[in-house]
Design an enzyme around this catalytic site. Structure first.
Site, short mmCIF file in Angstrom:
data_model
loop_
_atom_site.label_atom_id
_atom_site.label_comp_id
_atom_site.label_asym_id
_atom_site.label_seq_id
_atom_site.Cartn_x
_atom_site.Cartn_y
_atom_site.Cartn_z
N ASN A 199 10.92 20.06 15.21
CA ASN A 199 12.19 19.32 15.33
C ASN A 199 11.96 18.14 16.27
O ASN A 199 11.78 18.33 17.48
CB ASN A 199 13.27 20.26 15.86
CG ASN A 199 14.64 19.60 15.97
OD1 ASN A 199 14.75 18.37 15.85
ND2 ASN A 199 15.66 20.39 16.22
N HIS B 88 17.82 16.67 8.25
CA HIS B 88 17.26 16.85 9.59
C HIS B 88 16.32 18.05 9.56
O HIS B 88 16.64 19.08 8.98
CB HIS B 88 18.40 17.07 10.59
CG HIS B 88 17.91 17.42 11.97
ND1 HIS B 88 16.91 16.70 12.60
CD2 HIS B 88 18.27 18.40 12.83
CE1 HIS B 88 16.69 17.23 13.78
NE2 HIS B 88 17.49 18.26 13.94
N CYS C 49 20.25 14.92 17.68
CA CYS C 49 19.53 15.01 16.40
C CYS C 49 20.19 14.20 15.30
O CYS C 49 19.55 13.85 14.31
CB CYS C 49 19.41 16.47 15.97
SG CYS C 49 18.45 17.44 17.14
O1 UT7 Z 1 18.25 20.13 16.02
C1 UT7 Z 1 19.46 20.63 16.48
C2 UT7 Z 1 19.81 21.82 15.76
N1 UT7 Z 1 19.07 22.97 16.22
C3 UT7 Z 1 18.86 23.91 15.37
O2 UT7 Z 1 19.19 23.74 14.23
C4 UT7 Z 1 18.32 25.24 15.84
C5 UT7 Z 1 19.16 26.30 15.21
N2 UT7 Z 1 18.70 27.64 15.47
C6 UT7 Z 1 17.57 28.15 14.92
O3 UT7 Z 1 16.84 27.45 14.25
C7 UT7 Z 1 17.30 29.61 15.12
O4 UT7 Z 1 18.46 30.25 15.62
C8 UT7 Z 1 16.11 29.91 16.05
C9 UT7 Z 1 14.81 29.52 15.37
C10 UT7 Z 1 16.28 29.16 17.35
C11 UT7 Z 1 16.04 31.42 16.34
O5 UT7 Z 1 15.97 32.14 15.13
P1 UT7 Z 1 16.93 33.40 14.90
O6 UT7 Z 1 16.54 34.01 13.63
O7 UT7 Z 1 18.35 32.89 15.05
O8 UT7 Z 1 16.51 34.35 16.08
P2 UT7 Z 1 17.40 34.93 17.27
O9 UT7 Z 1 17.80 33.83 18.18
O10 UT7 Z 1 18.45 35.76 16.67
O11 UT7 Z 1 16.33 35.81 18.02
C12 UT7 Z 1 15.74 36.94 17.39
C13 UT7 Z 1 14.77 37.57 18.39
C14 UT7 Z 1 15.37 37.71 19.79
O12 UT7 Z 1 14.95 38.95 20.30
P3 UT7 Z 1 15.99 40.17 20.33
O13 UT7 Z 1 17.14 39.69 21.18
O14 UT7 Z 1 16.37 40.41 18.91
O15 UT7 Z 1 15.18 41.25 20.95
C15 UT7 Z 1 14.71 36.60 20.57
O16 UT7 Z 1 14.56 36.90 21.92
O17 UT7 Z 1 13.62 36.73 18.52
C16 UT7 Z 1 13.36 36.51 19.91
N3 UT7 Z 1 12.70 35.23 20.08
C17 UT7 Z 1 11.38 35.05 19.93
N4 UT7 Z 1 10.41 35.90 19.62
C18 UT7 Z 1 9.15 35.41 19.52
C19 UT7 Z 1 13.27 34.04 20.38
N5 UT7 Z 1 12.32 33.07 20.42
C20 UT7 Z 1 11.14 33.69 20.15
C21 UT7 Z 1 9.81 33.24 20.05
N6 UT7 Z 1 8.86 34.11 19.73
N7 UT7 Z 1 9.46 31.94 20.23
#
Ligand code: UT7
Length: 323
Positions: A280, A250, A113
């Site tokens: 992204n 980004h 990225c």
């Molecule tokens: O470009 C390179 C850099 N990349 C990034 O910058 C990505 C960085 N990370 C993020 O943007 C975020 O961490 C995410 C968008 C990937 C995830 O958001 P989050 O607020 O950190 O959520 P989380 O990973 O803590 O997940 C929360 C919950 C989980 O369920 P439990 O374990 O709390 O029951 C996930 O399983 O959301 C669940 N989850 C989803 N639910 C519905 C994960 N993906 C999804 C989804 N739809 N697509």
């Protein structure tokens, strides 16, 4: 002194738009979850006839037209990508050929990225070092080809597209009022390589592999790394956030963008956000956002613009440009 001045911008997006709701029958997710957690509302997905090379070529042609130049005027093509058409030759050479260029040189740059930010800093060094006078800097990606479409934690986040700028040698005095690239700061740290990676490659599995990410871990590091590298860039240039006209970060997650801008004291109205439209797009995200803000008249000649990115590796970096 020689400065690397931006002369044109361009972009290209695949025809097909995929909305958040289109994922609802594929994986357990919702438009609401994706929009709230990431700010993404839609992304473009490449069709069979659309590749990193074809999108990169289209973005390059648009940037050349915007600059009032032709491929004959370019002597270097730098393509930032992690999704090349082939393992080799470099997709940059393919694009060079598609543009009808049989002079100069071309290479790919791989920093995921952060690729476009690295590529602008690299082009600046080639120009200031006298090895090139006009450089096409392209970010082009087809991440849809390396996504695991059954993994809801990654497949909803990424999209395809390409953006490009033409950078050329200009005269400067060494002052902050000069047009062109004014400061840059690049970083990487491989201790984080397992937090965002592709689980295949020519030297290991012999396959292309799929993107794997510990999203929460990446998120945790992102804001601190981004703000560190931007503060280093500000210090190099002797400026503060108040001096900026535009912040073009980004486009991975609106929450990361907002938190970084807040920590740095960059006013909300100076932040260019396109993650809602493109998702992204990795190395294409910054040049896509740039070309949107140039096309709609926000970024104008003389504006002070800060580019920033962070991604797999981890890699991260910032470049300050007077437009
Ligand atoms: O470009 C390179 C850099 N990349 C990034 O910058 C990505 C960085 N990370 C993020 O943007 C975020 O961490 C995410 C968008 C990937 C995830 O958001 P989050 O607020 O950190 O959520 P989380 O990973 O803590 O997940 C929360 C919950 C989980 O369920 P439990 O374990 O709390 O029951 C996930 O399983 O959301 C669940 N989850 C989803 N639910 C519905 C994960 N993906 C999804 C989804 N739809 N697509």
């Amino acid at each position: 002194m020689i400065r690397s001045v931006v002369r044109g911008t361009g972009a290209a997006l695949p025809r097909r738009i995929m909305k958040n709701a289109d994922f609802e029958g594929m994986v357990e997710t919702s438009d609401e979850w994706i929009a709230q957690r990431t700010g993404i509302r839609q992304r473009h997905i490449a069709g069979d006839d659309e590749t990193t090379a074809s999108l990169g070529e289209a973005a390059a042609r648009a940037a050349l037209a915007n600059a009032g130049l032709t491929p004959a005027d370019i002597d270097l093509v730098v393509l930032a990508t992690s999704t090349p058409n082939n393992t080799f030759p470099a997709t940059a050479v393919d694009i060079q050929n598609r543009l009808g260029m049989h002079h100069g040189f071309a290479f790919d740059l791989q920093a995921v990225c952060s690729g476009f930010v690295y590529a602008v800093a690299t082009a600046d060094l080639y120009i200031r070092g006298g090895l090139a006078k006009r450089v096409l800097v392209i970010g082009s990606e087809t991440f849809s080809r390396i996504l695991d479409w059954s993994d809801r934690s990654t497949c909803v986040l990424f999209g395809d597209g390409a953006g490009a700028v033409v950078v050329e040698a200009g005269e400067g005095t060494g002052a902050i009022a000069d047009r062109g690239v004014l400061a840059a700061s690049l970083r990487s740290d491989g201790t984080h390589k397992d937090k965002l990676f592709v689980d295949g490659g020519p030297s290991t599995t012999g396959t292309v592999g799929h993107l794997r990410m510990e999203g929460r871990e990446v998120f945790k590091h992102a804001v601190g790394m981004i703000t560190d590298v931007i503060e280093a860039t500000f210090a190099q240039a002797g400026i503060t956030a108040d001096d900026l006209d535009w912040f073009v970060p980004h486009q991975a997650n609106k929450r990361i963008i907002d938190a970084s801008a807040k920590k740095l004291g960059i006013a909300e109205q100076k932040v260019v956000v396109t993650v809602d439209l493109h998702g992204n797009t990795s190395a294409a995200s910054v040049p896509l956002a740039l070309s949107v803000a140039v096309a709609d008249g926000r970024i104008k000649k003389g504006d002070l613009v800060l580019l920033e990115a962070m991604g797999g590796g981890f890699t991260w970096g910032a470049v300050l440009v007077r437009w």
